[in-house]
Design a protein around this motif. Structure first.
Motif, mmCIF file in Angstrom:
data_model
loop_
_atom_site.group_PDB
_atom_site.id
_atom_site.type_symbol
_atom_site.label_atom_id
_atom_site.label_comp_id
_atom_site.label_asym_id
_atom_site.label_seq_id
_atom_site.Cartn_x
_atom_site.Cartn_y
_atom_site.Cartn_z
ATOM 1 N N GLN A 158 46.926 34.243 -34.092
ATOM 2 C CA GLN A 158 45.741 33.672 -34.727
ATOM 3 C C GLN A 158 46.094 32.992 -36.036
ATOM 4 O O GLN A 158 45.553 31.927 -36.360
ATOM 5 C CB GLN A 158 44.686 34.768 -34.956
ATOM 6 N N ARG A 159 46.989 33.579 -36.806
ATOM 7 C CA ARG A 159 47.416 32.921 -38.051
ATOM 8 C C ARG A 159 48.066 31.566 -37.753
ATOM 9 O O ARG A 159 47.842 30.586 -38.481
ATOM 10 C CB ARG A 159 48.374 33.825 -38.831
ATOM 11 N N GLU A 162 45.307 29.143 -36.967
ATOM 12 C CA GLU A 162 44.556 28.746 -38.158
ATOM 13 C C GLU A 162 45.397 27.856 -39.065
ATOM 14 O O GLU A 162 44.873 26.927 -39.694
ATOM 15 C CB GLU A 162 44.058 29.987 -38.890
ATOM 16 N N THR A 167 39.556 27.109 -36.418
ATOM 17 C CA THR A 167 38.544 27.812 -37.195
ATOM 18 C C THR A 167 38.943 29.273 -37.356
ATOM 19 O O THR A 167 39.351 29.917 -36.382
ATOM 20 C CB THR A 167 37.181 27.732 -36.485
ATOM 21 N N PRO A 168 38.861 29.839 -38.563
ATOM 22 C CA PRO A 168 39.200 31.252 -38.743
ATOM 23 C C PRO A 168 38.386 32.139 -37.799
ATOM 24 O O PRO A 168 37.190 31.901 -37.571
ATOM 25 C CB PRO A 168 38.843 31.507 -40.203
ATOM 26 N N ARG A 213 37.070 39.361 -40.924
ATOM 27 C CA ARG A 213 38.102 38.345 -40.717
ATOM 28 C C ARG A 213 39.271 39.005 -40.004
ATOM 29 O O ARG A 213 39.951 39.878 -40.541
ATOM 30 C CB ARG A 213 38.526 37.725 -42.041
#
Length: 300
Positions: A158-159, A162, A167-168, A213
Protein backbone atom coordinates in the motif's frame (compact mmCIF):
# COMPACT_ATOMS: atom_id res chain seq x y z
CA UNK A 1 -15.79 20.80 32.20
CA UNK A 2 -14.15 23.26 29.84
CA UNK A 3 -12.49 22.80 26.43
CA UNK A 4 -8.75 23.50 26.35
CA UNK A 5 -5.82 22.82 24.05
CA UNK A 6 -2.18 21.99 24.54
CA UNK A 7 0.70 21.54 22.11
CA UNK A 8 2.34 18.41 20.80
CA UNK A 9 5.22 19.39 18.53
CA UNK A 10 3.66 21.79 16.00
CA UNK A 11 -0.07 21.15 16.45
CA UNK A 12 -2.79 21.63 19.05
CA UNK A 13 -4.26 18.71 20.96
CA UNK A 14 -7.94 19.22 21.84
CA UNK A 15 -8.91 18.35 25.39
CA UNK A 16 -11.63 18.68 28.00
CA UNK A 17 -10.58 19.74 31.48
CA UNK A 18 -12.87 18.38 34.19
CA UNK A 19 -12.91 20.24 37.50
CA UNK A 20 -14.35 19.26 40.91
CA UNK A 21 -17.82 20.61 41.66
CA UNK A 22 -16.48 22.72 44.53
CA UNK A 23 -13.45 23.86 42.53
CA UNK A 24 -11.55 26.77 44.07
CA UNK A 25 -8.74 28.19 41.89
CA UNK A 26 -6.96 29.35 45.04
CA UNK A 27 -6.51 25.73 46.14
CA UNK A 28 -4.25 23.03 44.70
CA UNK A 29 -5.45 19.64 43.50
CA UNK A 30 -4.16 16.27 42.43
CA UNK A 31 -4.63 15.86 38.67
CA UNK A 32 -5.15 12.93 36.31
CA UNK A 33 -4.43 12.47 32.61
CA UNK A 34 -7.12 10.20 31.10
CA UNK A 35 -6.10 8.33 27.95
CA UNK A 36 -8.71 6.99 25.54
CA UNK A 37 -8.74 3.63 23.73
CA UNK A 38 -7.75 3.11 20.12
CA UNK A 39 -10.52 4.41 17.81
CA UNK A 40 -12.00 6.47 20.65
CA UNK A 41 -12.02 10.13 21.69
CA UNK A 42 -12.20 12.42 24.71
CA UNK A 43 -16.00 12.43 24.77
CA UNK A 44 -16.33 8.68 25.22
CA UNK A 45 -15.08 6.40 27.99
CA UNK A 46 -11.96 8.40 28.94
CA UNK A 47 -14.24 11.41 29.38
CA UNK A 48 -16.63 9.36 31.50
CA UNK A 49 -13.81 8.42 33.87
CA UNK A 50 -12.49 12.00 33.88
CA UNK A 51 -15.93 13.30 34.84
CA UNK A 52 -16.41 10.70 37.57
CA UNK A 53 -12.94 11.26 39.02
CA UNK A 54 -13.48 15.03 38.98
CA UNK A 55 -16.56 14.35 41.10
CA UNK A 56 -14.18 12.57 43.50
CA UNK A 57 -12.16 15.77 43.86
CA UNK A 58 -9.48 15.45 41.17
CA UNK A 59 -8.70 17.72 38.26
CA UNK A 60 -8.88 15.43 35.21
CA UNK A 61 -8.03 16.00 31.56
CA UNK A 62 -9.18 13.86 28.63
CA UNK A 63 -7.98 14.59 25.09
CA UNK A 64 -8.29 13.46 21.49
CA UNK A 65 -5.17 11.67 20.27
CA UNK A 66 -2.99 13.55 17.81
CA UNK A 67 -4.15 13.07 14.19
CA UNK A 68 -7.64 12.17 15.43
CA UNK A 69 -10.88 13.81 16.54
CA UNK A 70 -10.61 17.55 17.12
CA UNK A 71 -6.84 17.43 17.60
CA UNK A 72 -4.40 18.59 14.95
CA UNK A 73 -1.67 16.70 13.16
CA UNK A 74 -1.35 15.32 9.66
CA UNK A 75 -2.05 12.94 8.07
CA UNK A 76 -5.44 12.20 9.59
CA UNK A 77 -6.62 8.96 11.18
CA UNK A 78 -3.10 7.84 12.12
CA UNK A 79 -2.59 5.60 15.14
CA UNK A 80 1.04 6.14 16.07
CA UNK A 81 2.07 4.67 19.45
CA UNK A 82 5.09 6.96 19.89
CA UNK A 83 2.91 10.03 19.35
CA UNK A 84 0.17 8.64 21.58
CA UNK A 85 2.73 8.30 24.38
CA UNK A 86 4.04 11.80 23.65
CA UNK A 87 0.45 13.11 23.92
CA UNK A 88 0.47 11.90 27.52
CA UNK A 89 3.73 13.71 28.26
CA UNK A 90 2.39 16.88 26.64
CA UNK A 91 -0.77 16.66 28.75
CA UNK A 92 1.47 16.54 31.82
CA UNK A 93 3.31 19.59 30.49
CA UNK A 94 -0.02 21.40 30.25
CA UNK A 95 -1.04 20.45 33.79
CA UNK A 96 2.27 21.83 35.01
CA UNK A 97 1.20 25.29 33.78
CA UNK A 98 -1.99 25.35 35.88
CA UNK A 99 -1.49 27.09 39.24
CA UNK A 100 -4.18 25.00 40.89
CA UNK A 101 -2.52 21.67 40.02
CA UNK A 102 -0.01 20.30 42.51
CA UNK A 103 2.91 19.23 40.33
CA UNK A 104 3.87 16.53 42.84
CA UNK A 105 0.41 14.91 42.58
CA UNK A 106 -0.15 13.95 38.94
CA UNK A 107 -1.41 10.54 37.88
CA UNK A 108 -2.48 8.83 34.69
CA UNK A 109 -5.43 6.60 33.84
CA UNK A 110 -5.79 4.70 30.58
CA UNK A 111 -8.63 2.60 29.18
CA UNK A 112 -8.04 -0.34 26.76
CA UNK A 113 -5.16 0.63 24.42
CA UNK A 114 -5.02 3.86 26.42
CA UNK A 115 -4.07 1.73 29.40
CA UNK A 116 -1.10 0.38 27.50
CA UNK A 117 -0.10 3.87 26.43
CA UNK A 118 -0.50 5.14 30.01
CA UNK A 119 1.81 2.47 31.41
CA UNK A 120 4.32 3.01 28.61
CA UNK A 121 4.38 6.76 29.18
CA UNK A 122 4.79 6.40 32.94
CA UNK A 123 7.88 4.24 32.49
CA UNK A 124 9.84 7.25 31.24
CA UNK A 125 7.71 10.13 32.58
CA UNK A 126 8.38 10.28 36.29
CA UNK A 127 6.33 13.41 36.80
CA UNK A 128 3.53 10.84 36.76
CA UNK A 129 3.37 9.55 40.33
CA UNK A 130 0.61 6.91 40.09
CA UNK A 131 -0.77 4.77 37.25
CA UNK A 132 -4.26 3.38 36.77
CA UNK A 133 -5.55 1.12 34.01
CA UNK A 134 -9.03 -0.08 33.12
CA UNK A 135 -9.23 -3.15 30.83
CA UNK A 136 -5.71 -2.32 29.63
CA UNK A 137 -4.71 -3.78 26.26
CA UNK A 138 -1.34 -3.97 24.56
CA UNK A 139 -2.38 -2.75 21.12
CA UNK A 140 0.77 -4.09 19.46
CA UNK A 141 0.26 -7.57 20.87
CA UNK A 142 -3.38 -7.48 19.79
CA UNK A 143 -2.62 -6.57 16.17
CA UNK A 144 0.27 -9.03 15.96
CA UNK A 145 -2.19 -11.76 16.85
CA UNK A 146 -3.96 -11.09 13.54
CA UNK A 147 -0.88 -12.14 11.54
CA UNK A 148 1.89 -9.56 11.53
CA UNK A 149 3.95 -10.80 8.56
CA UNK A 150 1.07 -10.80 6.09
CA UNK A 151 -0.17 -7.44 7.35
CA UNK A 152 3.27 -5.88 6.99
CA UNK A 153 3.53 -7.22 3.43
CA UNK A 154 0.21 -5.56 2.61
CA UNK A 155 1.28 -2.33 4.28
CA UNK A 156 4.42 -2.28 2.14
CA UNK A 157 2.37 -2.78 -1.02
CA UNK A 158 0.00 0.00 0.00
CA UNK A 159 2.85 2.41 0.72
CA UNK A 160 4.25 1.70 -2.72
CA UNK A 161 0.86 2.35 -4.30
CA UNK A 162 0.46 5.62 -2.38
CA UNK A 163 4.00 6.70 -3.28
CA UNK A 164 2.95 6.27 -6.93
CA UNK A 165 -0.14 8.41 -6.48
CA UNK A 166 -2.85 6.09 -5.16
CA UNK A 167 -5.42 7.44 -2.73
CA UNK A 168 -4.40 6.68 0.88
CA UNK A 169 -6.21 3.65 2.24
CA UNK A 170 -8.51 4.57 5.12
CA UNK A 171 -9.98 1.45 6.68
CA UNK A 172 -12.14 0.85 9.76
CA UNK A 173 -11.18 -0.27 13.25
CA UNK A 174 -14.26 -2.47 13.62
CA UNK A 175 -17.33 -3.28 11.49
CA UNK A 176 -19.08 -0.01 10.73
CA UNK A 177 -22.53 -1.12 11.88
CA UNK A 178 -24.37 -3.94 13.61
CA UNK A 179 -25.49 -5.12 10.17
CA UNK A 180 -21.90 -5.21 8.89
CA UNK A 181 -20.82 -7.17 11.94
CA UNK A 182 -23.56 -9.74 11.50
CA UNK A 183 -22.81 -10.06 7.79
CA UNK A 184 -19.15 -10.74 8.64
CA UNK A 185 -20.16 -13.44 11.12
CA UNK A 186 -18.41 -11.72 14.02
CA UNK A 187 -19.66 -13.09 17.36
CA UNK A 188 -16.82 -12.60 19.85
CA UNK A 189 -18.10 -10.69 22.88
CA UNK A 190 -15.51 -7.91 22.64
CA UNK A 191 -16.18 -7.22 18.97
CA UNK A 192 -19.96 -7.47 19.38
CA UNK A 193 -19.84 -4.96 22.22
CA UNK A 194 -17.31 -2.76 20.40
CA UNK A 195 -19.80 -2.25 17.59
CA UNK A 196 -22.59 -1.70 20.11
CA UNK A 197 -20.54 0.92 21.94
CA UNK A 198 -18.94 2.81 19.06
CA UNK A 199 -21.45 2.46 16.23
CA UNK A 200 -24.84 2.85 17.94
CA UNK A 201 -26.33 5.69 20.00
CA UNK A 202 -24.96 4.03 23.15
CA UNK A 203 -21.54 5.64 22.73
CA UNK A 204 -21.27 6.97 19.18
CA UNK A 205 -19.41 10.28 18.92
CA UNK A 206 -18.55 12.34 15.81
CA UNK A 207 -14.94 12.66 17.00
CA UNK A 208 -14.56 8.87 16.72
CA UNK A 209 -15.64 8.07 13.13
CA UNK A 210 -14.15 4.53 13.01
CA UNK A 211 -11.48 5.51 10.49
CA UNK A 212 -7.89 4.27 10.52
CA UNK A 213 -5.03 5.01 8.10
CA UNK A 214 -3.97 1.51 7.15
CA UNK A 215 -0.25 2.19 6.71
CA UNK A 216 0.03 3.53 10.26
CA UNK A 217 -0.45 -0.03 11.51
CA UNK A 218 3.22 -0.74 10.77
CA UNK A 219 4.12 1.30 13.85
CA UNK A 220 1.40 -0.41 15.89
CA UNK A 221 2.70 -3.87 14.96
CA UNK A 222 6.21 -2.97 16.16
CA UNK A 223 4.99 -1.55 19.50
CA UNK A 224 4.99 -3.38 22.83
CA UNK A 225 3.29 -1.25 25.46
CA UNK A 226 4.79 -3.23 28.34
CA UNK A 227 8.35 -3.74 27.10
CA UNK A 228 10.76 -3.16 30.03
CA UNK A 229 7.88 -2.71 32.49
CA UNK A 230 9.75 -4.91 34.99
CA UNK A 231 12.69 -2.51 34.92
CA UNK A 232 11.23 0.93 34.29
CA UNK A 233 7.81 1.14 35.97
CA UNK A 234 8.58 2.39 39.47
CA UNK A 235 5.26 4.08 40.25
CA UNK A 236 2.41 2.28 42.06
CA UNK A 237 -0.21 0.86 39.72
CA UNK A 238 -3.90 0.01 40.08
CA UNK A 239 -5.08 -2.48 37.45
CA UNK A 240 -8.84 -2.87 36.91
CA UNK A 241 -10.36 -5.53 34.68
CA UNK A 242 -13.43 -7.69 34.27
CA UNK A 243 -13.40 -11.47 34.35
CA UNK A 244 -15.19 -12.15 31.05
CA UNK A 245 -12.60 -13.07 28.38
CA UNK A 246 -12.77 -11.72 24.84
CA UNK A 247 -10.70 -11.23 21.71
CA UNK A 248 -9.03 -8.05 22.96
CA UNK A 249 -7.43 -10.02 25.79
CA UNK A 250 -7.76 -7.39 28.52
CA UNK A 251 -8.69 -9.94 31.19
CA UNK A 252 -5.47 -11.91 30.70
CA UNK A 253 -3.50 -8.75 29.94
CA UNK A 254 -4.40 -7.35 33.35
CA UNK A 255 -3.24 -10.50 35.11
CA UNK A 256 -0.04 -10.66 33.07
CA UNK A 257 0.75 -7.01 33.74
CA UNK A 258 0.18 -7.55 37.45
CA UNK A 259 2.59 -10.48 37.45
CA UNK A 260 5.27 -8.53 35.60
CA UNK A 261 5.25 -5.34 37.67
CA UNK A 262 7.81 -5.53 40.48
CA UNK A 263 6.73 -2.51 42.49
CA UNK A 264 3.58 -1.64 44.44
CA UNK A 265 0.55 -2.98 42.59
CA UNK A 266 -3.06 -4.03 42.94
CA UNK A 267 -5.32 -6.05 40.65
CA UNK A 268 -9.07 -5.43 40.99
CA UNK A 269 -11.22 -7.90 39.05
CA UNK A 270 -14.93 -7.13 38.69
CA UNK A 271 -16.91 -10.40 38.45
CA UNK A 272 -19.22 -10.71 35.47
CA UNK A 273 -17.90 -7.57 33.76
CA UNK A 274 -16.95 -7.59 30.10
CA UNK A 275 -14.37 -5.32 28.49
CA UNK A 276 -17.03 -2.85 27.34
CA UNK A 277 -19.07 -2.99 30.54
CA UNK A 278 -16.15 -1.06 32.02
CA UNK A 279 -16.49 1.66 29.36
CA UNK A 280 -19.85 3.03 30.40
CA UNK A 281 -22.13 0.63 32.29
CA UNK A 282 -23.05 2.41 35.55
CA UNK A 283 -22.48 -0.35 38.10
CA UNK A 284 -19.09 -1.69 36.94
CA UNK A 285 -17.81 1.82 36.16
CA UNK A 286 -18.85 2.97 39.64
CA UNK A 287 -16.94 0.07 41.18
CA UNK A 288 -13.88 0.86 39.07
CA UNK A 289 -14.00 4.57 39.94
CA UNK A 290 -14.37 3.79 43.63
CA UNK A 291 -11.26 1.62 43.60
CA UNK A 292 -9.30 4.11 41.49
CA UNK A 293 -10.26 7.10 43.62
CA UNK A 294 -9.07 5.31 46.76
CA UNK A 295 -5.81 4.41 45.01
CA UNK A 296 -5.15 7.94 43.75
CA UNK A 297 -5.96 9.49 47.12
CA UNK A 298 -3.39 7.20 48.71
CA UNK A 299 -0.63 7.90 46.22
CA UNK A 300 -1.23 11.50 45.08
Amino acid sequence: MKPVTFRNRTWDVAANLHLPADFDPAQTYAALVCVHPGSSCKGQTAGIYAERLAAEGFVAIAFDASFQGESGGEPRYVEDPATRVEDVRCAVDYLMTLPYVDEARIGVLGVCAGGGYAVNAAMTEHRIRAVGTVVAANIGRLYRSYGAAAMLDNIGKQRTAEARGATPLITTWIPDSVEDRKAAGVEDVDLVEAVDYYRTPRGRNPCAPNRLRFTSLANVLAFDAFHLVEDLLVQPIQIVTGDVPGAFGSMQEGRDLYDRVKGEKDLFVIPGATHYDLYDRPEPVARAVGRLATFYRKHL
